[in-house]
Design a protein around this motif. Sequence first.
Motif, PDB file in Angstrom:
ATOM      1  N   GLY A  25       0.791  -1.217   0.000  1.00 37.33           N
ATOM      2  CA  GLY A  25       0.000   0.000   0.000  1.00 37.33           C
ATOM      3  C   GLY A  25       0.825   1.270   0.000  1.00 37.33           C
ATOM      4  N   PHE A  26       0.129   2.380  -0.069  1.00 37.63           N
ATOM      5  CA  PHE A  26       0.733   3.707  -0.064  1.00 37.63           C
ATOM      6  C   PHE A  26       1.476   3.955   1.251  1.00 37.63           C
ATOM      7  CE2 PHE A  26       0.012   8.269   1.009  1.00 37.63           C
ATOM      8  CZ  PHE A  26       0.857   8.822   0.065  1.00 37.63           C
ATOM      9  N   GLY A  27       2.743   4.351   1.164  1.00 33.47           N
ATOM     10  CA  GLY A  27       3.504   4.706   2.348  1.00 33.47           C
ATOM     11  C   GLY A  27       3.966   3.543   3.195  1.00 33.47           C
ATOM     12  N   VAL A  28       3.988   2.329   2.645  1.00 36.66           N
ATOM     13  CA  VAL A  28       4.316   1.154   3.455  1.00 36.66           C
ATOM     14  C   VAL A  28       5.821   0.912   3.576  1.00 36.66           C
ATOM     15  CG1 VAL A  28       4.320  -0.593   1.629  1.00 36.66           C
ATOM     16  CG2 VAL A  28       3.482  -1.194   3.926  1.00 36.66           C
ATOM     17  N   GLY A  29       6.634   1.563   2.725  1.00 35.18           N
ATOM     18  CA  GLY A  29       8.076   1.404   2.823  1.00 35.18           C
ATOM     19  C   GLY A  29       8.744   0.744   1.635  1.00 35.18           C
ATOM     20  N   LYS A  30       8.081   0.711   0.496  1.00 36.63           N
ATOM     21  CA  LYS A  30       8.644   0.047  -0.682  1.00 36.63           C
ATOM     22  C   LYS A  30       9.919   0.761  -1.157  1.00 36.63           C
ATOM     23  CE  LYS A  30       4.801   0.645  -2.899  1.00 36.63           C
ATOM     24  NZ  LYS A  30       3.967   1.194  -1.784  1.00 36.63           N
ATOM     25  N   THR A  31       9.850   2.072  -1.287  1.00 31.86           N
ATOM     26  CA  THR A  31      11.013   2.848  -1.712  1.00 31.86           C
ATOM     27  C   THR A  31      12.155   2.690  -0.722  1.00 31.86           C
ATOM     28  OG1 THR A  31       9.615   4.472  -2.857  1.00 31.86           O
ATOM     29  CG2 THR A  31      11.852   5.176  -2.251  1.00 31.86           C
ATOM     30  N   THR A  32      11.821   2.674   0.562  1.00 31.16           N
ATOM     31  CA  THR A  32      12.837   2.515   1.610  1.00 31.16           C
ATOM     32  C   THR A  32      13.527   1.169   1.510  1.00 31.16           C
ATOM     33  OG1 THR A  32      11.588   3.969   3.098  1.00 31.16           O
ATOM     34  CG2 THR A  32      13.217   2.509   4.101  1.00 31.16           C
ATOM     35  N   THR A  90       6.680  -1.122  -6.840  1.00 28.70           N
ATOM     36  CA  THR A  90       5.470  -0.683  -7.542  1.00 28.70           C
ATOM     37  C   THR A  90       4.862   0.540  -6.864  1.00 28.70           C
ATOM     38  OG1 THR A  90       3.987  -2.062  -6.215  1.00 28.70           O
ATOM     39  CG2 THR A  90       4.982  -3.074  -8.165  1.00 28.70           C
ATOM     40  N   PRO A  91       4.129   1.371  -7.616  1.00 32.28           N
ATOM     41  CA  PRO A  91       3.403   2.471  -6.994  1.00 32.28           C
ATOM     42  C   PRO A  91       2.251   1.931  -6.155  1.00 32.28           C
ATOM     43  CG  PRO A  91       2.863   2.331  -9.326  1.00 32.28           C
ATOM     44  CD  PRO A  91       3.968   1.347  -9.079  1.00 32.28           C
ATOM     45  N   GLY A  92       1.937   2.619  -5.049  1.00 29.87           N
ATOM     46  CA  GLY A  92       0.947   2.092  -4.124  1.00 29.87           C
ATOM     47  C   GLY A  92      -0.485   2.496  -4.387  1.00 29.87           C
ATOM     48  N   GLN A  93      -0.695   3.642  -5.042  1.00 28.95           N
ATOM     49  CA  GLN A  93      -2.068   4.108  -5.228  1.00 28.95           C
ATOM     50  C   GLN A  93      -2.744   3.431  -6.415  1.00 28.95           C
ATOM     51  OE1 GLN A  93       0.717   5.976  -4.958  1.00 28.95           O
ATOM     52  NE2 GLN A  93       0.229   8.071  -4.343  1.00 28.95           N
ATOM     53  N   ASP A  94      -4.048   3.249  -6.296  1.00 27.83           N
ATOM     54  CA  ASP A  94      -4.771   2.508  -7.332  1.00 27.83           C
ATOM     55  C   ASP A  94      -4.788   3.240  -8.669  1.00 27.83           C
ATOM     56  OD1 ASP A  94      -6.476   4.513  -6.564  1.00 27.83           O
ATOM     57  OD2 ASP A  94      -8.146   3.199  -6.008  1.00 27.83           O
ATOM     58  N   ARG A  95      -4.585   4.560  -8.675  1.00 27.55           N
ATOM     59  CA  ARG A  95      -4.600   5.271  -9.956  1.00 27.55           C
ATOM     60  C   ARG A  95      -3.360   4.975 -10.805  1.00 27.55           C
ATOM     61  NH1 ARG A  95      -3.374   9.258  -6.166  1.00 27.55           N
ATOM     62  NH2 ARG A  95      -1.597  10.624  -6.595  1.00 27.55           N
ATOM     63  N   ALA A 104       5.067  -6.447 -13.766  1.00 24.24           N
ATOM     64  CA  ALA A 104       5.014  -7.864 -13.378  1.00 24.24           C
ATOM     65  C   ALA A 104       5.486  -8.802 -14.478  1.00 24.24           C
ATOM     66  CB  ALA A 104       3.591  -8.242 -12.964  1.00 24.24           C
ATOM     67  N   LEU A 105       5.606  -8.308 -15.697  1.00 24.92           N
ATOM     68  CA  LEU A 105       5.980  -9.154 -16.822  1.00 24.92           C
ATOM     69  C   LEU A 105       7.364  -9.753 -16.593  1.00 24.92           C
ATOM     70  CD1 LEU A 105       4.984 -10.067 -19.635  1.00 24.92           C
ATOM     71  CD2 LEU A 105       6.271  -8.148 -20.592  1.00 24.92           C
ATOM     72  N   GLY A 106       7.438 -11.079 -16.547  1.00 23.98           N
ATOM     73  CA  GLY A 106       8.708 -11.770 -16.382  1.00 23.98           C
ATOM     74  C   GLY A 106       9.226 -11.842 -14.960  1.00 23.98           C
ATOM     75  N   ALA A 107       8.428 -11.408 -13.990  1.00 22.23           N
ATOM     76  CA  ALA A 107       8.885 -11.417 -12.597  1.00 22.23           C
ATOM     77  C   ALA A 107       8.907 -12.835 -12.036  1.00 22.23           C
ATOM     78  CB  ALA A 107       7.985 -10.532 -11.738  1.00 22.23           C
ATOM     79  N   LEU A 108       9.901 -13.113 -11.195  1.00 26.65           N
ATOM     80  CA  LEU A 108      10.014 -14.420 -10.543  1.00 26.65           C
ATOM     81  C   LEU A 108       9.065 -14.521  -9.362  1.00 26.65           C
ATOM     82  CD1 LEU A 108      11.788 -17.100 -10.263  1.00 26.65           C
ATOM     83  CD2 LEU A 108      13.026 -15.822  -8.508  1.00 26.65           C
ATOM     84  N   GLY A 109       8.895 -13.440  -8.638  1.00 24.59           N
ATOM     85  CA  GLY A 109       8.052 -13.432  -7.450  1.00 24.59           C
ATOM     86  C   GLY A 109       7.943 -12.024  -6.899  1.00 24.59           C
ATOM     87  N   ALA A 110       7.286 -11.897  -5.758  1.00 25.27           N
ATOM     88  CA  ALA A 110       7.024 -10.574  -5.205  1.00 25.27           C
ATOM     89  C   ALA A 110       7.072 -10.584  -3.685  1.00 25.27           C
ATOM     90  CB  ALA A 110       5.661 -10.054  -5.676  1.00 25.27           C
ATOM     91  N   VAL A 111       7.431  -9.441  -3.137  1.00 26.51           N
ATOM     92  CA  VAL A 111       7.327  -9.180  -1.707  1.00 26.51           C
ATOM     93  C   VAL A 111       6.188  -8.189  -1.510  1.00 26.51           C
ATOM     94  CG1 VAL A 111       8.446  -8.148   0.310  1.00 26.51           C
ATOM     95  CG2 VAL A 111       9.784  -9.543  -1.289  1.00 26.51           C
ATOM     96  N   VAL A 112       5.222  -8.553  -0.670  1.00 22.97           N
ATOM     97  CA  VAL A 112       4.148  -7.625  -0.316  1.00 22.97           C
ATOM     98  C   VAL A 112       4.473  -7.067   1.064  1.00 22.97           C
ATOM     99  CG1 VAL A 112       1.699  -7.341   0.156  1.00 22.97           C
ATOM    100  CG2 VAL A 112       2.429  -8.868  -1.691  1.00 22.97           C
ATOM    101  N   LEU A 113       4.771  -5.776   1.113  1.00 28.05           N
ATOM    102  CA  LEU A 113       5.024  -5.122   2.395  1.00 28.05           C
ATOM    103  C   LEU A 113       3.694  -4.770   3.041  1.00 28.05           C
ATOM    104  CD1 LEU A 113       8.018  -2.640   1.891  1.00 28.05           C
ATOM    105  CD2 LEU A 113       7.934  -4.664   3.346  1.00 28.05           C
ATOM    106  N   ALA A 114       3.605  -4.982   4.348  1.00 25.80           N
ATOM    107  CA  ALA A 114       2.374  -4.704   5.083  1.00 25.80           C
ATOM    108  C   ALA A 114       2.672  -3.801   6.267  1.00 25.80           C
ATOM    109  CB  ALA A 114       1.737  -6.006   5.566  1.00 25.80           C
ATOM    110  N   ASP A 115       1.716  -2.955   6.580  1.00 26.58           N
ATOM    111  CA  ASP A 115       1.772  -2.067   7.745  1.00 26.58           C
ATOM    112  C   ASP A 115       0.563  -2.422   8.606  1.00 26.58           C
ATOM    113  OD1 ASP A 115       1.646  -0.010   9.588  1.00 26.58           O
ATOM    114  OD2 ASP A 115       1.830   1.606   8.126  1.00 26.58           O
ATOM    115  N   THR A 116       0.792  -2.878   9.830  1.00 27.55           N
ATOM    116  CA  THR A 116      -0.326  -3.333  10.660  1.00 27.55           C
ATOM    117  C   THR A 116      -1.279  -2.197  11.015  1.00 27.55           C
ATOM    118  OG1 THR A 116       1.042  -3.081  12.663  1.00 27.55           O
ATOM    119  CG2 THR A 116       0.947  -5.267  11.649  1.00 27.55           C
ATOM    120  N   ARG A 117      -0.854  -0.950  10.859  1.00 24.66           N
ATOM    121  CA  ARG A 117      -1.750   0.183  11.096  1.00 24.66           C
ATOM    122  C   ARG A 117      -2.734   0.366   9.948  1.00 24.66           C
ATOM    123  NH1 ARG A 117       2.769   4.676  11.646  1.00 24.66           N
ATOM    124  NH2 ARG A 117       3.231   3.616   9.659  1.00 24.66           N
TER     125      ARG A 117
END
Length: 203
Positions: A25-32, A90-95, A104-117
Amino acid sequence: MDYENSDRDDRTILPTALKILIAGGFGVGKTTLVGSVSETQPLRTEEVLSERGIGVDDVTGVEAKSTTTVAMDFGRISFGDDLVLYLFGTPGQDRFWFLWDELALGALGAVVLADTRRLADCFPSIDYFENQGLPFIVAVNCFDGSRQYNLDEVQMALNLDPDVPVMLCDARKRESSKEVLIALLQHVMKGRGVTREPETVKS
Protein backbone atom coordinates in the motif's frame (compact mmCIF):
# COMPACT_ATOMS: atom_id res chain seq x y z
CA MET A 1 55.13 -18.26 -34.46
CA ASP A 2 53.51 -19.23 -31.17
CA TYR A 3 49.76 -19.37 -30.80
CA GLU A 4 47.74 -19.49 -27.61
CA ASN A 5 45.80 -22.65 -26.89
CA SER A 6 42.60 -22.30 -28.86
CA ASP A 7 40.84 -24.69 -26.47
CA ARG A 8 40.93 -22.15 -23.66
CA ASP A 9 37.57 -20.48 -23.06
CA ASP A 10 37.97 -16.89 -21.86
CA ARG A 11 34.31 -16.01 -22.23
CA THR A 12 32.80 -14.31 -19.20
CA ILE A 13 29.92 -16.22 -17.66
CA LEU A 14 27.12 -13.77 -17.03
CA PRO A 15 25.11 -14.11 -13.82
CA THR A 16 21.48 -15.16 -13.91
CA ALA A 17 19.25 -12.09 -13.66
CA LEU A 18 15.90 -12.36 -11.88
CA LYS A 19 13.15 -9.79 -11.53
CA ILE A 20 11.48 -9.22 -8.15
CA LEU A 21 8.54 -6.94 -7.37
CA ILE A 22 8.23 -4.98 -4.12
CA ALA A 23 4.57 -4.13 -3.61
CA GLY A 24 2.15 -2.94 -0.97
CA GLY A 25 0.00 0.00 0.00
CA PHE A 26 0.73 3.71 -0.06
CA GLY A 27 3.50 4.71 2.35
CA VAL A 28 4.32 1.15 3.46
CA GLY A 29 8.08 1.40 2.82
CA LYS A 30 8.64 0.05 -0.68
CA THR A 31 11.01 2.85 -1.71
CA THR A 32 12.84 2.51 1.61
CA LEU A 33 13.35 -1.24 1.20
CA VAL A 34 14.69 -0.95 -2.34
CA GLY A 35 17.01 1.86 -1.27
CA SER A 36 18.29 0.05 1.81
CA VAL A 37 19.31 -3.11 0.00
CA SER A 38 20.33 -1.95 -3.49
CA GLU A 39 24.07 -2.18 -4.20
CA THR A 40 23.73 0.63 -6.74
CA GLN A 41 22.15 4.04 -6.44
CA PRO A 42 18.43 3.22 -6.76
CA LEU A 43 16.34 4.79 -9.49
CA ARG A 44 13.33 6.55 -8.02
CA THR A 45 10.33 8.21 -9.64
CA GLU A 46 9.03 10.13 -6.66
CA GLU A 47 6.98 13.31 -6.81
CA VAL A 48 5.99 15.66 -4.04
CA LEU A 49 2.46 15.10 -2.76
CA SER A 50 0.27 17.92 -4.00
CA GLU A 51 -3.16 19.34 -3.27
CA ARG A 52 -4.52 17.16 -6.07
CA GLY A 53 -3.95 14.15 -3.83
CA ILE A 54 -6.12 15.53 -1.03
CA GLY A 55 -9.10 13.21 -0.61
CA VAL A 56 -7.48 10.70 -2.98
CA ASP A 57 -4.34 9.57 -1.15
CA ASP A 58 -5.10 8.33 2.36
CA VAL A 59 -2.22 9.46 4.56
CA THR A 60 -3.72 8.20 7.82
CA GLY A 61 -0.85 6.79 9.83
CA VAL A 62 1.75 8.22 7.45
CA GLU A 63 1.01 11.91 7.84
CA ALA A 64 4.71 12.81 7.62
CA LYS A 65 4.99 11.36 4.10
CA SER A 66 5.70 14.14 1.59
CA THR A 67 6.47 12.23 -1.64
CA THR A 68 5.01 9.32 -3.57
CA THR A 69 6.22 6.90 -6.25
CA VAL A 70 4.47 7.58 -9.55
CA ALA A 71 6.06 4.89 -11.75
CA MET A 72 8.51 2.58 -9.99
CA ASP A 73 11.61 2.24 -7.84
CA PHE A 74 14.50 0.24 -9.25
CA GLY A 75 17.54 -1.33 -7.60
CA ARG A 76 19.75 -4.41 -7.81
CA ILE A 77 21.48 -6.81 -5.46
CA SER A 78 23.90 -9.68 -6.17
CA PHE A 79 23.92 -13.12 -4.57
CA GLY A 80 27.42 -14.52 -4.98
CA ASP A 81 28.78 -14.27 -8.53
CA ASP A 82 26.02 -16.10 -10.36
CA LEU A 83 22.76 -14.42 -9.37
CA VAL A 84 21.52 -10.84 -9.61
CA LEU A 85 18.11 -9.65 -8.44
CA TYR A 86 16.56 -6.65 -10.10
CA LEU A 87 14.10 -5.01 -7.73
CA PHE A 88 11.07 -3.12 -8.98
CA GLY A 89 9.06 -1.19 -6.40
CA THR A 90 5.47 -0.68 -7.54
CA PRO A 91 3.40 2.47 -6.99
CA GLY A 92 0.95 2.09 -4.12
CA GLN A 93 -2.07 4.11 -5.23
CA ASP A 94 -4.77 2.51 -7.33
CA ARG A 95 -4.60 5.27 -9.96
CA PHE A 96 -1.16 3.93 -10.96
CA TRP A 97 -2.18 0.27 -11.17
CA PHE A 98 -2.21 0.38 -14.95
CA LEU A 99 1.60 0.07 -14.65
CA TRP A 100 1.46 -3.20 -12.74
CA ASP A 101 1.03 -5.54 -15.72
CA GLU A 102 4.18 -4.12 -17.33
CA LEU A 103 6.16 -4.29 -14.09
CA ALA A 104 5.01 -7.86 -13.38
CA LEU A 105 5.98 -9.15 -16.82
CA GLY A 106 8.71 -11.77 -16.38
CA ALA A 107 8.88 -11.42 -12.60
CA LEU A 108 10.01 -14.42 -10.54
CA GLY A 109 8.05 -13.43 -7.45
CA ALA A 110 7.02 -10.57 -5.20
CA VAL A 111 7.33 -9.18 -1.71
CA VAL A 112 4.15 -7.63 -0.32
CA LEU A 113 5.02 -5.12 2.39
CA ALA A 114 2.37 -4.70 5.08
CA ASP A 115 1.77 -2.07 7.75
CA THR A 116 -0.33 -3.33 10.66
CA ARG A 117 -1.75 0.18 11.10
CA ARG A 118 -3.19 -0.03 7.56
CA LEU A 119 -3.32 -3.77 6.95
CA ALA A 120 -6.16 -3.61 4.43
CA ASP A 121 -3.95 -1.55 2.09
CA CYS A 122 -2.02 -4.65 1.01
CA PHE A 123 -5.13 -6.61 -0.05
CA PRO A 124 -5.01 -5.32 -3.67
CA SER A 125 -1.39 -6.49 -4.02
CA ILE A 126 -2.21 -9.91 -2.59
CA ASP A 127 -5.26 -10.27 -4.84
CA TYR A 128 -3.22 -9.26 -7.88
CA PHE A 129 -0.43 -11.78 -7.30
CA GLU A 130 -2.87 -14.56 -6.43
CA ASN A 131 -4.78 -13.90 -9.66
CA GLN A 132 -1.52 -13.82 -11.65
CA GLY A 133 -0.26 -17.02 -10.01
CA LEU A 134 2.92 -15.21 -9.01
CA PRO A 135 4.65 -16.51 -5.84
CA PHE A 136 4.84 -13.94 -3.05
CA ILE A 137 5.60 -13.52 0.62
CA VAL A 138 4.30 -10.94 3.09
CA ALA A 139 6.80 -8.86 5.08
CA VAL A 140 5.35 -6.81 7.94
CA ASN A 141 7.31 -3.56 8.13
CA CYS A 142 7.81 -2.72 11.81
CA PHE A 143 7.21 1.01 12.13
CA ASP A 144 8.24 2.78 15.32
CA GLY A 145 5.34 2.96 17.77
CA SER A 146 3.08 0.58 15.83
CA ARG A 147 1.38 -2.30 17.57
CA GLN A 148 3.09 -5.64 17.05
CA TYR A 149 0.92 -8.61 16.11
CA ASN A 150 1.60 -12.33 16.10
CA LEU A 151 2.43 -13.49 12.56
CA ASP A 152 -0.35 -16.06 12.73
CA GLU A 153 -2.78 -13.21 13.41
CA VAL A 154 -1.51 -11.34 10.36
CA GLN A 155 -1.80 -14.45 8.18
CA MET A 156 -5.38 -14.97 9.35
CA ALA A 157 -6.33 -11.31 8.95
CA LEU A 158 -5.06 -11.33 5.36
CA ASN A 159 -6.74 -14.69 4.63
CA LEU A 160 -3.50 -16.06 3.24
CA ASP A 161 -2.85 -19.59 2.11
CA PRO A 162 -0.92 -21.40 4.88
CA ASP A 163 1.99 -21.89 2.47
CA VAL A 164 2.53 -18.12 2.03
CA PRO A 165 5.37 -17.05 4.35
CA VAL A 166 4.80 -14.08 6.65
CA MET A 167 7.73 -12.40 8.39
CA LEU A 168 8.72 -9.24 10.23
CA CYS A 169 11.17 -6.75 8.77
CA ASP A 170 12.58 -3.27 9.12
CA ALA A 171 12.78 -1.85 5.60
CA ARG A 172 15.29 0.75 6.76
CA LYS A 173 17.92 -1.88 7.57
CA ARG A 174 19.93 -3.61 4.84
CA GLU A 175 20.30 -6.90 6.69
CA SER A 176 16.57 -7.12 7.36
CA SER A 177 15.74 -6.34 3.74
CA LYS A 178 18.22 -9.00 2.55
CA GLU A 179 16.52 -11.57 4.77
CA VAL A 180 13.20 -10.73 3.13
CA LEU A 181 14.62 -11.30 -0.36
CA ILE A 182 16.26 -14.56 0.68
CA ALA A 183 12.94 -15.73 2.17
CA LEU A 184 11.23 -14.99 -1.15
CA LEU A 185 13.86 -16.91 -3.12
CA GLN A 186 13.51 -19.88 -0.76
CA HIS A 187 9.72 -19.77 -1.14
CA VAL A 188 9.95 -19.71 -4.93
CA MET A 189 12.50 -22.54 -5.02
CA LYS A 190 10.43 -24.63 -2.64
CA GLY A 191 7.42 -24.19 -4.91
CA ARG A 192 9.53 -25.41 -7.83
CA GLY A 193 11.02 -28.31 -5.91
CA VAL A 194 14.52 -26.80 -5.84
CA THR A 195 16.57 -27.42 -2.70
CA ARG A 196 19.66 -25.29 -3.45
CA GLU A 197 20.08 -22.39 -1.02
CA PRO A 198 20.81 -18.86 -2.33
CA GLU A 199 24.45 -17.82 -2.19
CA THR A 200 25.64 -15.16 0.22
CA VAL A 201 24.65 -11.63 -0.72
CA LYS A 202 27.55 -9.43 -1.73
CA SER A 203 28.25 -6.70 0.82
